[in-house]
Design a protein around this motif. Structure first.
Motif, PDB file in Angstrom:
ATOM      1  N   THR A 192      -9.241  -1.316   4.750  1.00 53.51           N
ATOM      2  CA  THR A 192      -8.004  -1.289   5.270  1.00 53.51           C
ATOM      3  C   THR A 192      -6.888  -2.249   4.841  1.00 53.51           C
ATOM      4  OG1 THR A 192      -8.728  -2.815   7.098  1.00 53.51           O
ATOM      5  CG2 THR A 192      -9.044  -0.451   7.500  1.00 53.51           C
ATOM      6  N   GLY A 193      -7.479  -3.097   4.022  1.00 55.62           N
ATOM      7  CA  GLY A 193      -6.555  -4.117   3.350  1.00 55.62           C
ATOM      8  C   GLY A 193      -6.257  -5.334   3.967  1.00 55.62           C
ATOM      9  N   THR A 194      -7.314  -5.692   5.088  1.00 53.60           N
ATOM     10  CA  THR A 194      -7.096  -6.735   6.033  1.00 53.60           C
ATOM     11  C   THR A 194      -7.067  -8.003   5.311  1.00 53.60           C
ATOM     12  OG1 THR A 194      -8.272  -5.377   7.803  1.00 53.60           O
ATOM     13  CG2 THR A 194      -8.040  -7.861   8.071  1.00 53.60           C
ATOM     14  N   LEU A 195      -7.887  -7.967   4.052  1.00 55.79           N
ATOM     15  CA  LEU A 195      -7.871  -9.372   3.354  1.00 55.79           C
ATOM     16  C   LEU A 195      -6.569  -9.665   2.928  1.00 55.79           C
ATOM     17  CD1 LEU A 195      -9.636 -11.802   2.450  1.00 55.79           C
ATOM     18  CD2 LEU A 195     -10.323 -10.193   0.400  1.00 55.79           C
TER      19      LEU A 195
ATOM     20  N   ALA B 249      -5.689   0.820   2.092  1.00 49.82           N
ATOM     21  CA  ALA B 249      -5.809  -0.648   1.515  1.00 49.82           C
ATOM     22  C   ALA B 249      -4.731  -0.891   0.746  1.00 49.82           C
ATOM     23  CB  ALA B 249      -7.070  -0.857   0.797  1.00 49.82           C
ATOM     24  N   LYS B 250      -4.362   0.077  -0.281  1.00 48.95           N
ATOM     25  CA  LYS B 250      -3.179  -0.068  -1.058  1.00 48.95           C
ATOM     26  C   LYS B 250      -1.954  -0.229  -0.459  1.00 48.95           C
ATOM     27  CE  LYS B 250      -1.253   2.420  -5.145  1.00 48.95           C
ATOM     28  NZ  LYS B 250      -1.048   3.393  -5.824  1.00 48.95           N
ATOM     29  N   GLU B 251      -1.721   0.503   0.593  1.00 50.85           N
ATOM     30  CA  GLU B 251      -0.394   0.258   1.422  1.00 50.85           C
ATOM     31  C   GLU B 251      -0.268  -1.087   2.064  1.00 50.85           C
ATOM     32  OE1 GLU B 251       2.680   2.120   2.064  1.00 50.85           O
ATOM     33  OE2 GLU B 251       1.801   2.693   0.128  1.00 50.85           O
ATOM     34  N   ASN B 252      -1.527  -1.446   2.800  1.00 58.45           N
ATOM     35  CA  ASN B 252      -1.442  -2.825   3.494  1.00 58.45           C
ATOM     36  C   ASN B 252      -1.125  -3.810   2.187  1.00 58.45           C
ATOM     37  OD1 ASN B 252      -1.420  -2.569   6.338  1.00 58.45           O
ATOM     38  ND2 ASN B 252      -3.325  -1.699   6.196  1.00 58.45           N
TER      39      ASN B 252
ATOM     40  N   ARG C  45      -3.291  -5.358  12.845  1.00 61.80           N
ATOM     41  CA  ARG C  45      -2.765  -4.190  12.503  1.00 61.80           C
ATOM     42  C   ARG C  45      -3.869  -3.377  11.469  1.00 61.80           C
ATOM     43  NH1 ARG C  45       3.804  -3.128  13.134  1.00 61.80           N
ATOM     44  NH2 ARG C  45       3.854  -3.515  15.352  1.00 61.80           N
ATOM     45  N   SER C  46      -3.843  -4.101  10.332  1.00 63.76           N
ATOM     46  CA  SER C  46      -4.567  -3.591   9.357  1.00 63.76           C
ATOM     47  C   SER C  46      -5.975  -3.590   9.643  1.00 63.76           C
ATOM     48  CB  SER C  46      -4.339  -4.382   8.038  1.00 63.76           C
ATOM     49  OG  SER C  46      -4.979  -5.930   8.271  1.00 63.76           O
TER      50      SER C  46
END
Length: 197
Positions: free
Chosen positions: A70-73, A111-114, A179-180
């Protein structure tokens, strides 16, 4: 004169005894029932159709998760601003968020968007932090001797804006991380779009 008893054939029942009589192929090769000690053993039960199905089902590779990245990192790297090193903490946080986009872009659309929005905010925060630092630095160089009141006020403005910017950054990073992690995209509307879709 000695007499010898003529050799007689063994009785039919004795000659065909399993332990003494003629050798036969193993039961599995000859097609007969399996025997042990002259007694027939019950046939092996047929395996259940579902037996061994769990072992044959494909398993996910080690370390993989069921949910997509999800791109949280990318957002969580913004917490480097909490490192107690003045000015450098904001520089490291913004640069880390921006540099994480390359890895996030390869891990799926979410993940790319976040990662893209985190990189845009990280670069915005990086540039604003440097602008406020340079404003504070050059104001101290060009301070007019004897003008203490205006010098103190002009020095307090960049410092105060730096504190406000840091607090805003922390709030955005917390919201972006939550949110991510929940599978949503975090957008910062006032971030400079350095990285476009």
């Amino acid at each position: 004169m000695s007499t010898q008893t003529p050799y007689t054939a063994a009785p039919q029942a004795y000659a065909q005894h399993p332990a003494v009589g003629t050798h036969a192929l193993p039961p599995r090769l000859s097609g007969g029932a399996e025997t042990r000690g002259g007694h027939a053993l019950p046939p092996h039960p047929a395996p259940h159709p579902m037996q061994g199905r769990a072992a044959q089902s494909p398993q996910p590779p080690y370390g993989s998760s069921a949910t997509p990245p999800t791109g949280t990192l990318s957002w969580a790297l913004g917490f480097f601003v909490l490192v107690p090193v003045p000015f450098l903490n904001g520089t490291i946080a913004g640069a880390a968020m921006a540099l994480s986009y390359g890895a996030s872009a390869k891990r799926g659309a979410l993940a790319k968007e976040n990662g893209r929005h985190a990189a845009n905010w990280g670069l915005t925060y990086f540039c604003l932090s440097w602008a406020l630092f340079l404003a504070y630095f050059f104001r101290n160089i060009w301070a007019v001797p004897g003008d203490d009141a205006s010098g103190l006020l002009s020095a307090a403005v960049p410092f105060g804006l730096t504190v406000v910017l840091a607090l805003t950054h922390i709030v955005i990073v917390v919201v972006g991380t939550v949110r991510s992690y929940g599978g949503r995209v975090m957008r910062v509307p006032f971030a400079i779009p350095f990285v476009r879709a």
